[in-house]
Scaffold this motif. Sequence first.
Motif, mmCIF file in Angstrom:
data_model
loop_
_atom_site.group_PDB
_atom_site.id
_atom_site.type_symbol
_atom_site.label_atom_id
_atom_site.label_comp_id
_atom_site.label_asym_id
_atom_site.label_seq_id
_atom_site.Cartn_x
_atom_site.Cartn_y
_atom_site.Cartn_z
ATOM 1 N N LYS A 128 0.821 -1.213 0.000
ATOM 2 C CA LYS A 128 0.000 0.000 0.000
ATOM 3 C C LYS A 128 0.856 1.265 0.000
ATOM 4 C CE LYS A 128 -0.523 -0.357 5.037
ATOM 5 N NZ LYS A 128 -1.499 -0.462 6.154
ATOM 6 N N GLU A 129 2.087 1.167 0.541
ATOM 7 C CA GLU A 129 2.951 2.349 0.574
ATOM 8 C C GLU A 129 3.369 2.792 -0.828
ATOM 9 O OE1 GLU A 129 3.565 -0.416 2.228
ATOM 10 O OE2 GLU A 129 3.034 0.123 4.296
ATOM 11 N N ASP A 130 3.494 1.817 -1.736
ATOM 12 C CA ASP A 130 3.935 2.131 -3.093
ATOM 13 C C ASP A 130 2.768 2.364 -4.045
ATOM 14 O OD1 ASP A 130 6.567 1.919 -2.324
ATOM 15 O OD2 ASP A 130 6.718 -0.199 -2.858
ATOM 16 N N GLU A 182 -4.743 2.018 -1.981
ATOM 17 C CA GLU A 182 -3.746 2.667 -1.139
ATOM 18 C C GLU A 182 -3.968 2.364 0.340
ATOM 19 O OE1 GLU A 182 -3.583 6.815 -2.012
ATOM 20 O OE2 GLU A 182 -3.400 6.522 -4.181
ATOM 21 N N ALA A 183 -4.958 1.486 0.625
ATOM 22 C CA ALA A 183 -5.253 1.107 2.009
ATOM 23 C C ALA A 183 -4.774 -0.300 2.334
ATOM 24 C CB ALA A 183 -6.757 1.216 2.277
#
Length: 631
Positions: free
Chosen positions: A112-114, A226-227
């Motif tokens: 999710k960080e990328d 993104e979660a």
Amino acid sequence: MIASTFISLLAFPLVTAFYLPGTAPRDYQEGEKIDVFVNTLTPMLNSKLHSLISHDYYDERFHFCQPEGGPIKQPESLGSILFGDRILTSPYEINMMENSTCKLLCQSSVPKEDSKFINDRIKEDYGLNFIIDGLPSSEMKRDLKTNEIFLDAQGFNLGDDETIPDKPALNNHYDIFIQYHLKEGYHSLKQFRVVGVLVYPRTVNSMISGSNSPDCFNTQPLYLSEATNNEFYYTYSVSFIPSDIPWGLRWDAYLHVFDPKIHWFSLINSLVIVGFLIFMVAMVLYRTISKDISRYNAIDLSEDVQEDYGWKLVHGEVFRLPPRPMLLSVMVGNGTHLIMMCIVTLIFALFGFLSPSNRGSLATVLLICWTLFGCISGYVSSRTYSTLGGNQWKSNLILTTILFPIIIFSLIGLLNLILIFNNSSGSIPFGTILAILLLWFLISAPLSILGYFYGMKIGSFKNHSSQQQQINSIPRQIPLIKPFYLKIFNSILIGGILPFGAAFVELYFVLSSLFGNRAYYAFGFLFLTFLIYILTISTVTILFIYFTLCSEEYRWHWRSFLIGGGSAFWLFIYGIWYWISRLSFDSFTSVILYFGYLFLFSLLDFLIGGSIGYIATYFAIRRLYSSIRVD
């Protein structure tokens, strides 16, 4: 009319000049492997450009599929590296004449960080770039103005952000179409040649629960969350398409000139401008000045007395030494160096030696010419400094060799540091920087020193007429009131807008090529535009200096250089307009990079234009004042 027709006829074969391929054709047999290389991810210039930062294909934040054993870097030319190419091997397996459908490349995991990083790059219209048999990946498009079909080699989109606003979809399936040409011959085995590469990306949520094989025909797009972490497939299909295009003409579909009528209109407009200026200079020289010279030289000094007026009043001041002659000679020398570099590079490009199949060949030739023509800067600077009466030749030699290279290298170095801090693949590697510095120290600087001493041996540009040596011991008072167009700042603005107007249309395409990841190949137009640019600067500067001398202002040296370089001001203003109209940067870093590059281009243009204006004016004034008899 005859002259303009002749130039137009001359321009036609130059614009449609052939190119010399940089590599020999590669013949494939059926089933033979075709290598697929990947290049950097670059922002695409569609409606607007959103970034100037490129990324390495195997940047760990993208999580693209990698070949077994890791990617292998391919050898590249120095110019290719400077232009930001980073070519690596890929895991794609393509064999000649073997079609495949929904072939699994790998399963990718994006945390999710990328996901946010990838989604932001999709919103900024980043494109992927494949290279197959030396050809860039492209999409087939139609020019709406000319209705011609061409291959757009900008690459293909990383994702799609138009389906749902603010929810970009990742393109994870690639339909690769390879156009091939069957080689004619008497071989028992058929031989094929690649003549075109088209890639059309799609977003497909091909991962099906409970199945280990992808479904490439699913209509559901792939959105990166993104979660949570994301799991999906990368897939591709390959199709071979027969083509009648021979290998030697395979680049023709890529070399598409957008709206050629604009190029011709710009060229004709520039010819009209320079023709008018040449006519004006001819009128001044052959009517006004020739009458003055005839009248002055026809006077019988024993009987007639005539008071001087106009430009002849300052004959005893015009060759007075200007302030800061060392800096002026250094700038003229370095500007002449750049002029020769541009002319020779354009000649090579004009005759097709800088083929697009040789990636980075344009930058490579520019760098080679800059290195080898170091002798020009030393030679011109030495003779100019001697003409201006300078005697501190050691300081002049050192400044000629290092001043502007240090300024330019320092600016490029600062911009390169910004690229490094942003993890951009466009940053220049340390090895390349070291190679350029070695070219400067070991070749360019010694050649500049040799050229300087050769210029010292020959001496100044002065002729042996006695008039140039007759300088009044007390400087003449300069009138305080001048016409508005002869005030120095107004002269720079007015004198610079005409050369800029002769080249601004071609400048638009050059900027789009530099910042929009597009190859520029209209070198016939560019060469003729550069010649017109030189003529325009020369004639404009001579006219302004003539009017200046007529107003009894004899300080023409720096004025001629500043008027000649006045187009740099308009170049910078145009760059601001281009930024407003065609660019929409999402980061402050891209804004800094853009204006850094723009300032660098303006500085180089100032040196080139200023040197042209000063040299043309110097020889015109020397010819003018050597033609009169001094009382």
